[in-house]
Design an enzyme around this catalytic site. Structure first.
Site, PDB file in Angstrom:
ATOM      1  N   GLU A  69      -3.678   0.204  -9.087  1.00 48.25           N
ATOM      2  CA  GLU A  69      -2.660   1.265  -9.152  1.00 48.25           C
ATOM      3  C   GLU A  69      -1.335   0.559  -9.491  1.00 48.25           C
ATOM      4  O   GLU A  69      -0.882  -0.301  -8.730  1.00 48.25           O
ATOM      5  CB  GLU A  69      -2.590   1.962  -7.775  1.00 48.25           C
ATOM      6  CG  GLU A  69      -1.843   3.262  -7.759  1.00 48.25           C
ATOM      7  CD  GLU A  69      -1.870   3.920  -6.362  1.00 48.25           C
ATOM      8  OE1 GLU A  69      -1.979   3.215  -5.335  1.00 48.25           O
ATOM      9  OE2 GLU A  69      -1.765   5.162  -6.313  1.00 48.25           O
ATOM     10  N   SER A  80       0.825  -1.211   0.000  1.00 51.36           N
ATOM     11  CA  SER A  80       0.000   0.000   0.000  1.00 51.36           C
ATOM     12  C   SER A  80       0.854   1.252   0.000  1.00 51.36           C
ATOM     13  O   SER A  80       0.347   2.334  -0.281  1.00 51.36           O
ATOM     14  CB  SER A  80      -0.864   0.042   1.260  1.00 51.36           C
ATOM     15  OG  SER A  80      -1.643  -1.097   1.372  1.00 51.36           O
TER      16      SER A  80
HETATM   17  N1  LIG Z   1      -6.219  -4.523   3.517  1.00 52.57           N
HETATM   18  C1  LIG Z   1      -6.376  -3.700   2.501  1.00 52.57           C
HETATM   19  O1  LIG Z   1      -7.445  -3.103   2.311  1.00 52.57           O
HETATM   20  C2  LIG Z   1      -5.262  -3.515   1.514  1.00 52.57           C
HETATM   21  C3  LIG Z   1      -5.543  -2.877   0.293  1.00 52.57           C
HETATM   22  C4  LIG Z   1      -4.521  -2.770  -0.653  1.00 52.57           C
HETATM   23  C5  LIG Z   1      -3.242  -3.263  -0.365  1.00 52.57           C
HETATM   24  N2  LIG Z   1      -2.993  -3.860   0.845  1.00 52.57           N
HETATM   25  C6  LIG Z   1      -1.655  -4.396   1.081  1.00 52.57           C
HETATM   26  O2  LIG Z   1      -1.683  -5.791   0.815  1.00 52.57           O
HETATM   27  C7  LIG Z   1      -0.731  -6.471   1.661  1.00 52.57           C
HETATM   28  C8  LIG Z   1      -1.452  -7.524   2.472  1.00 52.57           C
HETATM   29  O3  LIG Z   1      -2.437  -6.877   3.269  1.00 52.57           O
HETATM   30  P1  LIG Z   1      -3.620  -7.701   3.960  1.00 52.57           P
HETATM   31  O4  LIG Z   1      -4.621  -6.690   4.404  1.00 52.57           O
HETATM   32  O5  LIG Z   1      -4.023  -8.845   3.087  1.00 52.57           O
HETATM   33  O6  LIG Z   1      -2.835  -8.268   5.255  1.00 52.57           O
HETATM   34  P2  LIG Z   1      -3.262  -9.465   6.238  1.00 52.57           P
HETATM   35  O7  LIG Z   1      -2.691  -9.132   7.550  1.00 52.57           O
HETATM   36  O8  LIG Z   1      -4.737  -9.745   6.117  1.00 52.57           O
HETATM   37  O9  LIG Z   1      -2.501 -10.740   5.584  1.00 52.57           O
HETATM   38  C9  LIG Z   1      -1.104 -10.824   5.472  1.00 52.57           C
HETATM   39  C10 LIG Z   1      -0.745 -12.297   5.292  1.00 52.57           C
HETATM   40  O10 LIG Z   1       0.657 -12.364   4.994  1.00 52.57           O
HETATM   41  C11 LIG Z   1       1.147 -13.560   5.603  1.00 52.57           C
HETATM   42  N3  LIG Z   1       2.605 -13.481   5.701  1.00 52.57           N
HETATM   43  C12 LIG Z   1       3.362 -12.717   6.527  1.00 52.57           C
HETATM   44  N4  LIG Z   1       4.678 -12.942   6.291  1.00 52.57           N
HETATM   45  C13 LIG Z   1       4.750 -13.845   5.275  1.00 52.57           C
HETATM   46  C14 LIG Z   1       5.816 -14.479   4.580  1.00 52.57           C
HETATM   47  N5  LIG Z   1       7.086 -14.239   4.873  1.00 52.57           N
HETATM   48  N6  LIG Z   1       5.512 -15.367   3.602  1.00 52.57           N
HETATM   49  C15 LIG Z   1       4.227 -15.651   3.287  1.00 52.57           C
HETATM   50  N7  LIG Z   1       3.163 -15.078   3.922  1.00 52.57           N
HETATM   51  C16 LIG Z   1       3.416 -14.197   4.897  1.00 52.57           C
HETATM   52  C17 LIG Z   1       0.430 -13.592   6.952  1.00 52.57           C
HETATM   53  O11 LIG Z   1       0.470 -14.900   7.524  1.00 52.57           O
HETATM   54  C18 LIG Z   1      -0.982 -13.162   6.536  1.00 52.57           C
HETATM   55  O12 LIG Z   1      -1.789 -14.276   6.192  1.00 52.57           O
HETATM   56  C19 LIG Z   1      -0.062  -5.378   2.498  1.00 52.57           C
HETATM   57  O13 LIG Z   1       1.104  -4.979   1.866  1.00 52.57           O
HETATM   58  C20 LIG Z   1      -1.111  -4.264   2.490  1.00 52.57           C
HETATM   59  O14 LIG Z   1      -0.557  -3.002   2.706  1.00 52.57           O
HETATM   60  C21 LIG Z   1      -3.982  -4.006   1.781  1.00 52.57           C
END
Ligand SMILES: NC(=O)c1ccc[n+]([C@@H]2O[C@H](COP(=O)([O-])OP(=O)(O)OC[C@H]3O[C@@H](n4cnc5c(N)ncnc54)[C@H](O)[C@@H]3O)[C@@H](O)[C@H]2O)c1
Length: 296
Positions: free
Chosen positions: A151, A118
């Protein structure tokens, strides 16, 4: 591009896997936590059923779409045949840096390495690899199967060919790509997060309650969802992580996270994913109930 691996099976990873499987791509979904992988498959299955019930997907296609998604905790095996890896692990720089090093070492030479970050620097992630021209940001919006925008973030060394290939893939699967340059928070979160943070400050200072703040932004600004509810959907830990990147990246206190946000994250009240944030979430996230913490 034929084989896609998605790293991280949280909110975004399961949406990204769902999206590409619906568009006929075989997807391997990887996580360090096997429970998260099982939960992700259940969530995808439930979301596909919902799409079928709404007439957005032929019900007979649900098993076929699900069968295209393979789950794995074995990163080397999961990326060895990939044409594109989309990293969607937690918003934590050291986690992502080490993943990019490993992805670079394990993936085929032609594979494109994308991050769904993000806010973190694509150029920094690329610098951990031997293929910076093939590293790019592919920032999907939540919920991925519904939201049209991707994006696309061009790092300092991302090639024009890789940028075009990612835009083509996005278009081919019904998304609208929008290319931006690599600065903290890109465009989406540089604009969105200060608004969410300000809404939390207004709540913290007692200017208005949770429902009033959200209602004002929904009815007054025609936002489909208020900023506090949106923060719950994004995840309060993710919002905090993004604000810290903006604060550090621009060296400006205008991005300093509200102390109430810090307290909620420290207390584990992270929004929809933990069942409590500004609202409490039962089975149905549509019937909103303000969290007891914010009831007078
Ligand atoms: N939540 C949102 O609305 C949103 C929107 C756009 C982008 N993002 C981005 O997407 C990414 C994920 O966000 P999210 O909300 O899905 O997070 P989340 O916390 O729901 O999930 C993250 C996952 O990553 C896993 N993980 C952590 N370290 C790891 C590794 N070394 N190898 C494999 N898996 C691993 C965790 O176990 C978890 O299941 C982040 O970079 C976030 O900024 C989030």
């Amino acid at each position: 591009m034929e084989h896609i691996s998605v790293i991280g099976a949280g909110t975004m990873g399961n949406g990204i896997a769902h999206h590409f499987a619906m568009h006929d791509y075989p997807v391997v979904l990887v996580d360090v936590d096997s429970e998260r992988l099982e939960k992700a498959l259940l969530a995808i299955s439930g979301n596909l059923d919902r799409q079928a019930a709404k007439g957005l997907l032929d019900p007979s296609r649900v098993p076929e779409v699900l069968s295209r998604i393979r789950i794995s905790t074995d990163l080397p095996a999961a990326v060895s045949g990939a044409d594109l890896i989309i990293e969607a692990a937690s918003e934590n720089l050291s986690v992502k840096l080490s993943l990019f090093q490993r992805m670079d070492a394990l993936a085929p030479a032609a594979c494109i390495l994308a991050s769904n970050t993000s806010s973190l620097s694509i150029t920094k992630l690329a610098s951990e690899t031997s293929r910076p021209s093939q590293v790019i940001g592919m920032h999907f919006m939540n919920p991925v199967p519904v939201m049209k925008l991707v994006e696309v973030i061009r790092g300092f060394e991302t090639s024009a060919g890789v940028t075009d290939a990612i835009c083509e893939l996005a278009k081919k699967t019904g998304k609208v790509p929008c290319v931006v340059n690599d600065y903290p928070g890109f465009i989406a979160n540089r604009v969105l997060m200060p608004m969410i943070n300000e809404a939390i400050y207004a709540l913290h200072e007692g200017v208005a309650g949770v429902e009033s703040i959200d209602l004002i932004m929904k009815l007054g600004m025609a936002h489909p969802m208020g900023p506090l509810q949106l923060a719950d959907y994004i995840g309060l830990d993710t919002c905090l992580a993004i604000l810290k990147v903006l604060e550090e990246g621009f060296g400006s206190s205008k991005f300093s996270p509200c102390p109430l946000l810090l307290n909620m994250v420290n207390a584990g009240e992270l929004g929809v994913k933990t069942g409590h944030g500004f609202y409490s979430y039962g089975e149905k996230t549509k019937q909103l109930k303000v969290s007891d913490r914010f009831l007078a």
